[in-house]
Design a protein around this motif. Structure first.
Motif, PDB file in Angstrom:
ATOM      1  N   MET A 151      43.710  39.917  10.047  1.00 57.76           N
ATOM      2  CA  MET A 151      45.010  39.824  10.703  1.00 57.76           C
ATOM      3  C   MET A 151      45.511  38.381  10.716  1.00 57.76           C
ATOM      4  N   ASN A 152      46.795  38.222  10.610  1.00 59.64           N
ATOM      5  CA  ASN A 152      47.428  36.913  10.634  1.00 59.64           C
ATOM      6  C   ASN A 152      47.691  36.522  12.089  1.00 59.64           C
ATOM      7  N   THR A 153      47.069  35.458  12.559  1.00 65.21           N
ATOM      8  CA  THR A 153      47.226  35.062  13.965  1.00 65.21           C
ATOM      9  C   THR A 153      48.394  34.108  14.192  1.00 65.21           C
ATOM     10  N   ILE A 154      49.055  33.680  13.107  1.00 62.83           N
ATOM     11  CA  ILE A 154      50.220  32.794  13.208  1.00 62.83           C
ATOM     12  C   ILE A 154      51.333  33.427  12.367  1.00 62.83           C
ATOM     13  N   ASP A 155      52.141  34.241  12.994  1.00 68.13           N
ATOM     14  CA  ASP A 155      53.155  35.027  12.290  1.00 68.13           C
ATOM     15  C   ASP A 155      54.508  34.336  12.416  1.00 68.13           C
ATOM     16  N   LEU A 156      55.084  33.942  11.295  1.00 69.86           N
ATOM     17  CA  LEU A 156      56.298  33.120  11.302  1.00 69.86           C
ATOM     18  C   LEU A 156      57.576  33.887  10.962  1.00 69.86           C
ATOM     19  N   HIS A 157      57.541  35.215  11.094  1.00 70.59           N
ATOM     20  CA  HIS A 157      58.750  36.006  10.778  1.00 70.59           C
ATOM     21  C   HIS A 157      58.712  37.295  11.591  1.00 70.59           C
ATOM     22  N   ILE A 158      59.364  37.269  12.775  1.00 69.43           N
ATOM     23  CA  ILE A 158      59.350  38.400  13.702  1.00 69.43           C
ATOM     24  C   ILE A 158      60.753  38.603  14.271  1.00 69.43           C
ATOM     25  N   HIS A 159      61.130  39.876  14.402  1.00 69.99           N
ATOM     26  CA  HIS A 159      62.445  40.239  14.950  1.00 69.99           C
ATOM     27  C   HIS A 159      62.323  40.940  16.290  1.00 69.99           C
ATOM     28  N   GLY A 193      54.171  46.464  17.251  1.00 75.40           N
ATOM     29  CA  GLY A 193      52.888  46.822  16.665  1.00 75.40           C
ATOM     30  C   GLY A 193      52.640  46.236  15.297  1.00 75.40           C
ATOM     31  N   ALA A 194      53.691  45.796  14.616  1.00 73.11           N
ATOM     32  CA  ALA A 194      53.545  45.270  13.253  1.00 73.11           C
ATOM     33  C   ALA A 194      53.285  43.774  13.213  1.00 73.11           C
ATOM     34  N   ILE A 195      53.415  43.075  14.328  1.00 75.49           N
ATOM     35  CA  ILE A 195      53.248  41.619  14.265  1.00 75.49           C
ATOM     36  C   ILE A 195      51.819  41.272  13.853  1.00 75.49           C
ATOM     37  N   GLY A 196      51.717  40.270  13.028  1.00 78.94           N
ATOM     38  CA  GLY A 196      50.407  39.822  12.556  1.00 78.94           C
ATOM     39  C   GLY A 196      49.807  40.654  11.440  1.00 78.94           C
ATOM     40  N   THR A 197      50.453  41.751  11.056  1.00 79.04           N
ATOM     41  CA  THR A 197      49.884  42.589   9.999  1.00 79.04           C
ATOM     42  C   THR A 197      49.995  41.886   8.653  1.00 79.04           C
ATOM     43  N   ASP A 198      48.937  42.010   7.848  1.00 84.45           N
ATOM     44  CA  ASP A 198      48.919  41.327   6.552  1.00 84.45           C
ATOM     45  C   ASP A 198      47.998  42.014   5.548  1.00 84.45           C
ATOM     46  N   LYS A 221      45.240  38.785  20.260  1.00 82.57           N
ATOM     47  CA  LYS A 221      44.608  37.458  20.266  1.00 82.57           C
ATOM     48  C   LYS A 221      45.219  36.528  19.210  1.00 82.57           C
ATOM     49  N   MET A 222      46.533  36.584  19.117  1.00 83.26           N
ATOM     50  CA  MET A 222      47.236  35.703  18.190  1.00 83.26           C
ATOM     51  C   MET A 222      47.416  34.310  18.798  1.00 83.26           C
ATOM     52  N   LYS A 223      47.746  33.347  17.943  1.00 82.65           N
ATOM     53  CA  LYS A 223      47.928  31.973  18.391  1.00 82.65           C
ATOM     54  C   LYS A 223      49.405  31.603  18.537  1.00 82.65           C
TER      55      LYS A 223
END
Length: 244
Positions: free
Chosen positions: A1-9, A199-204, A31-33
């Motif tokens: 999982m991506n813990t630093i997500d730079l594109h969220i709406h 629910g989609a944040i951090g998905t990669d 547990k994202m940053k």
């Protein structure tokens, strides 16, 4: 999982499903940053007013419940001249500016030559653009080699967009060139979810498959760690007329 997500709406984009606080709650559970709130620019259909970006940039805390909040916008390239809907008065307050053409605006496919020109002119007119998002999306044919080369020269990062790859909204002929040229020109990739629901944040997962397929090493990925992201933001601030 991506813990630093730079594109969220959020719901502010008009077609996002969740509020900022719902997204922060989910980020904590995962547990994202850090999360970047990058709602669509004001020229999008049902997009937020400029006042929304003022509140985001100037009143929302930079840390909420231990999650770093990066304040951004997914700006729209509006025409071949490179005009965008970045709110100029707020330019110094944005941490990150993402950009591309979108079907939810007035921009319509104008052929590979003019679509490419639109992006290159946007780079020229708007040096504050930090990340070119979903460049392999199927919506607009572009000269991907030329666009990537110019982005790398200008220090603009290039997005590996989970939604684009996962939902097959991509021009497969662009992908090889896109990745090859980014590496050859010593550019940086950004892994992003382009999440429109919490629910989609951090998905990669799909992007990870692409990274493995092309053997992309960590040194080409900007958002592997938070220090690199904040260094990038600080360096790019000079293009927003903010002293470092």
């Amino acid at each position: 999982m991506n813990t630093i997500d730079l594109h969220i709406h959020t719901v502010a984009s008009g077609h996002g499903m969740n509020t900022l606080y719902e997204i922060v709650k989910t980020a904590n559970e995962k547990k994202m940053k850090a999360i970047a709130i990058t709602d669509h620019g004001p020229k999008s259909v049902n997009g937020p007013a400029e006042a929304y970006f003022y509140v985001l940039c100037c009143r929302v805390p930079s840390i909420i419940d231990s999650i770093h909040i990066i304040k951004g916008i997914e700006a729209n390239i509006l025409d071949v001249s490179g005009k965008t809907d970045i709110p100029g008065s707020l330019l110094p307050h944005f941490d990150l500016i993402l950009a591309y053409m979108h079907p939810i605006t007035m921009y319509r496919d104008q052929g590979i030559k003019n679509n490419t020109k639109a992006i290159l002119n946007a780079f020229e007119k708007n040096p504050a653009i930090d990340i070119l998002v979903h460049p392999v999306a199927v919506w607009y044919p572009i000269d991907i080699k030329r666009v990537v080369q110019e982005a790398c020269i200008r220090g603009i990062a290039l997005e590996l967009n989970e939604a684009t790859f996962k939902y097959q909204r991509l021009d497969k002929k662009k992908v090889d060139i896109f990745i090859e040229q980014t590496i050859i020109n010593k550019g940086k990739f950004v892994i992003s979810s382009d999440a429109h629901y919490a629910g989609a944040i951090g998905t990669d997962d799909t992007v990870r498959e692409i990274i493995g397929k092309y053997s992309i090493t960590d040194d080409y990925i900007l958002n592997k760690n938070l220090d690199d992201v904040f260094s990038f933001i600080k360096e790019r601030k000079k293009n927003k007329n903010v002293p470092s």
